[in-house]
Enzyme design. Structure first.
Site, short mmCIF file in Angstrom:
data_model
loop_
_atom_site.label_atom_id
_atom_site.label_comp_id
_atom_site.label_asym_id
_atom_site.label_seq_id
_atom_site.Cartn_x
_atom_site.Cartn_y
_atom_site.Cartn_z
N GLU A 4 1.05 -1.08 -0.30
CA GLU A 4 0.18 -0.01 -0.06
C GLU A 4 1.05 1.28 -0.07
O GLU A 4 2.02 1.13 0.69
CB GLU A 4 -0.89 0.16 0.98
CG GLU A 4 -2.10 -0.91 1.47
CD GLU A 4 -3.02 -0.31 2.66
OE1 GLU A 4 -2.30 0.32 3.67
OE2 GLU A 4 -3.97 -1.40 2.72
N GLU B 36 -13.49 5.33 -0.56
CA GLU B 36 -14.56 4.47 0.07
C GLU B 36 -15.26 5.10 1.28
O GLU B 36 -15.13 5.19 2.10
CB GLU B 36 -13.91 2.81 0.63
CG GLU B 36 -13.07 2.30 -0.26
CD GLU B 36 -11.60 1.00 0.18
OE1 GLU B 36 -12.33 0.16 0.90
OE2 GLU B 36 -10.40 1.68 0.23
N LYS C 204 -15.40 4.00 4.80
CA LYS C 204 -14.33 3.16 6.28
C LYS C 204 -14.59 4.50 7.42
O LYS C 204 -14.24 5.29 7.19
CB LYS C 204 -13.04 3.86 4.83
CG LYS C 204 -12.15 3.11 4.82
CD LYS C 204 -11.41 3.12 4.22
CE LYS C 204 -10.31 2.31 4.80
NZ LYS C 204 -8.87 2.26 5.17
N GLU D 115 -9.17 8.81 5.49
CA GLU D 115 -9.50 7.44 5.20
C GLU D 115 -10.69 7.34 3.93
O GLU D 115 -10.58 6.31 3.44
CB GLU D 115 -9.92 6.27 6.34
CG GLU D 115 -8.80 6.69 7.00
CD GLU D 115 -7.97 6.09 7.19
OE1 GLU D 115 -7.52 5.25 6.99
OE2 GLU D 115 -6.30 6.79 7.23
#
Ligand SMILES: *[C@@H]1O[C@H](CO)[C@@H](O)[C@H](O)[C@H]1NC(C)=O
Length: 336
Positions: free
Chosen positions: A260, A308, A311, A317
């Protein structure tokens, strides 16, 4: 005669070097993490199409998602598939559970799906770290029993598994379990998966770290006094501190896959579309080059494919995606 041999060796070395340099670097080394913690994401088959239309060669998923894996059949897209953190305790304690996991989540998909690595846990911390090594051992045994040879088990760690990250050569694993994990990886030939975030290091220490250094832009050179290697970006310094820790653990032959790395485009400090685009595009270019300690392409997974919306945590995030859920790019990126 001795001189002749010396000359031939130098000549052979020069030839080898010439051949080596002419190999095109950077092919097939950039993937994108496909997180699914959102209620507005495209269908799994649409997502795989989006990978293909953008020339993205590799994908990381965090759980063995049957729909996504079926959609990947025959595409050749390389895959990292994750083992959920909350089942590690079971996989560590019960070889039969590891065998069931492999039977359900790997066996039906190989070789049609190009599964490269199994991430046995993601960013495990605290007491559950004791489960990582035995869970990996049980998964390895289950893969061997199922005659699956092309899939390697590893675990995905964050940088806090290393202490003394500066200078990079001082890096050393903070806990003995990581030394054992590193030795296991050395014996199986699997890479260590490392999540590397200059973003969080930068926003945590803007006094000492410049934005340019954090985003692969020119202007900062930081020599490592122990090695003489010169660092021009934070990513390299972080990755090489993990390589230094692997060396000290007696696992110098283990490679790192950056499982990541990314930069949020909204929701917090220094999170803008412009900086995120700069970081991600420079990361993709940089992955072709590797680090001062390990030059050469470094397999790297951009975090993440989509914003997203479910999250938890900081607002950033939810804003790491290169694409909005409607498949429009947040910023233009060339993934090749
Ligand atoms: C996709 O979503 C983004 C963010 O909500 C929005 O700005 C953009 O206009 C949308 N694009 C399309 C084609 O709907």
């Amino acid at each position: 005669m001795a001189n002749m041999r010396g000359f031939s060796l130098v000549f052979a070395a020069a030839l080898l070097l010439g051949v080596f340099i002419s190999i095109p670097v950077g092919v097939q080394c950039v993937g994108v993490c496909y997180g699914m913690i959102g209620n507005d994401l495209p269908s799994k088959s649409d997502v795989v199409q989006l990978y293909k239309s953008n020339g993205i060669t590799d994908m990381r998923i965090y759980l063995p998602d049957v729909e996504a894996m079926n959609a990947l059949r025959g595409t050749g897209i390389g895959l990292i598939v994750g083992v959920a953190n909350d089942i590690l305790i079971d996989l560590a304690a019960n070889p039969a559970s590891a065998a069931s996991w492999v039977d359900a989540n790997v066996k039906p998909f190989v070789p049609a799906v190009n599964i490269k690595y199994i991430a046995v846990g993601n960013e495990i911390s605290g007491e559950p770290t004791q489960n990582i090594l035995p869970a990996m051992q049980n998964i390895n045994a289950a893969l061997a029993a199922a005659s699956i040879t092309g899939v390697k088990a590893s675990t995905a760690v964050k940088l806090d598994v290393v202490t003394n990250t500066f200078p990079p050569s001082a890096g050393v694993f903070a806990a003995p379990y990581m030394t054992a994990v590193a030795k296991l990886l050395a014996s199986t030939g699997a890479p260590l998966l490392a999540n590397i975030y200059p973003y969080f290091a930068y926003i945590g220490n803007k006094k000492d770290i410049s934005l340019n250094y954090a985003t692969f832009q020119a202007g900062t050179t930081v020599p490592d006094p122990n090695t003489g290697l010169v660092y021009t970006n934070l990513f390299d310094a972080m990755v090489d501190s993990v390589y230094a820790a692997l060396d000290k653990a007696g696992a110098a032959g283990v490679s790192i896959v950056v499982s990541e790395s990314g930069w949020p485009s909204a929701g917090g400090d220094s999170a803008t579309i412009d900086i995120a685009r700069t970081y991600v595009q420079n990361l993709i270019e940089h992955a072709k080059k590797g680090t001062p300690k390990r030059p050469g392409a470094i397999e790297t997974y951009v975090f993440a494919m989509f914003n997203e919306n479910q999250k938890p945590g900081e607002a950033t995030e939810q804003n790491f995606g290169a694409f909005y859920p409607n498949k429009t790019a947040v910023y233009p990126i060339n993934f090749q």
